[in-house]
Design an enzyme around this catalytic site. Structure first.
Site, PDB file in Angstrom:
ATOM      1  N   ASN A   1       0.864  -1.172   0.000  1.00  0.00           N
ATOM      2  CA  ASN A   1       0.000   0.000   0.000  1.00  0.00           C
ATOM      3  C   ASN A   1       0.909   1.233   0.000  1.00  0.00           C
ATOM      4  O   ASN A   1       1.924   1.275   0.692  1.00  0.00           O
ATOM      5  CB  ASN A   1      -0.914  -0.003   1.223  1.00  0.00           C
ATOM      6  CG  ASN A   1      -1.954   1.089   1.141  1.00  0.00           C
ATOM      7  OD1 ASN A   1      -1.629   2.268   1.180  1.00  0.00           O
ATOM      8  ND2 ASN A   1      -3.206   0.699   1.025  1.00  0.00           N
ATOM      9  N   ARG A   2       0.517   2.241  -0.756  1.00  0.00           N
ATOM     10  CA  ARG A   2       1.404   3.387  -0.969  1.00  0.00           C
ATOM     11  C   ARG A   2       1.096   4.598  -0.095  1.00  0.00           C
ATOM     12  O   ARG A   2       1.708   5.648  -0.246  1.00  0.00           O
ATOM     13  CB  ARG A   2       1.361   3.760  -2.454  1.00  0.00           C
ATOM     14  CG  ARG A   2       1.887   2.577  -3.298  1.00  0.00           C
ATOM     15  CD  ARG A   2       1.563   2.692  -4.741  1.00  0.00           C
ATOM     16  NE  ARG A   2       0.135   2.544  -4.980  1.00  0.00           N
ATOM     17  CZ  ARG A   2      -0.426   2.597  -6.185  1.00  0.00           C
ATOM     18  NH1 ARG A   2       0.313   2.793  -7.243  1.00  0.00           N
ATOM     19  NH2 ARG A   2      -1.734   2.466  -6.340  1.00  0.00           N
TER      20      ARG A   2
END
Length: 162
Positions: free
Chosen positions: A40-41
Site C-alpha cells: 500500500n502506498r
C-alpha cells in the site's frame, strides 16, 4: 465473513483534517495499524509530500498528530471477502461525529471510491461536511503510480495551510 474494525482512530484535539479509508485490509487488521500492507502506498505518499522517512508505526502516529492529520475509516463493521472493497456489504458506520466533536477537524478526505460512496450515503447528512476524494493508495489501484498519487494527495497540504 463479518469483520469488525479494531483500530482506534489516530487524532488529537489539534487535528485539522481527517483522512478516511473504507475498512482496514487483512494485513492492517493483523498488524493493528493503518495501511500496514507494504504494497500500500499511503505512507510512501506521506513521505513524498512531507519530505520525511518513517522507520516505525510510532513515528507514523507521531507524524500524523504533529501535522494535524487524523486517520480512521468509514466502516465500523461489515461483511467482506479478504480486503476487497468490492465485496463489502451489510455495513455499519463509525461514529465520525465523535472525532469531529473532540477535535478541530475542518476538512475530510476519503481514500478510494468505496469510502467516498459510503461516506456520502451514510455520513454526509450527519457531518454536514463534503468529503474530498483521493484515489485509493492500494496497490490494487494500478491506474495510478506513486508519482501520480502523490500529485493528487498534494491537496492535503493546501487544506492544512488554510
Amino acid at each position: 465473513m463479518k469483520v469488525y474494525h479494531t483500530l482506534k482512530p489516530i487524532y488529537n484535539r489539534n487535528s485539522k483534517i481527517l483522512i478516511l479509508g473504507s475498512m482496514p485490509s487483512v494485513i492492517s487488521r493483523n498488524k493493528n495499524f493503518y495501511y500496514a500492507n507494504k504494497n500500500n502506498r499511503f505512507w510512501n505518499i506521506m513521505e513524498n509530500l512531507f519530505l520525511t522517512k518513517f522507520n516505525s508505526n510510532l513515528e507514523k502516529r507521531g507524524f500524523l498528530l504533529d501535522n494535524k492529520i487524523a486517520l480512521w475509516d468509514v466502516i465500523k463493521s461489515c461483511e467482506i471477502k479478504g480486503s476487497s472493497d468490492n465485496s463489502i456489504k451489510n455495513v455499519n458506520i463509525n461514529d465520525i461525529n465523535y472525532l469531529l466533536n473532540k477535535s478541530n477537524i475542518k476538512y475530510i478526505f476519503v481514500t478510494g471510491k468505496k469510502a467516498l460512496y459510503l461516506y456520502n450515503k451514510y455520513l454526509l447528512n450527519i457531518t454536514k461536511k463534503e468529503a474530498f476524494y483521493l484515489p485509493s493508495p492500494s496497490s490494487a489501484n494500478a491506474s495510478y503510480n506513486l508519482k501520480d498519487l502523490t500529485e493528487k494527495y498534494k491537496i492535503i497540504l493546501d487544506y492544512l495551510n488554510l
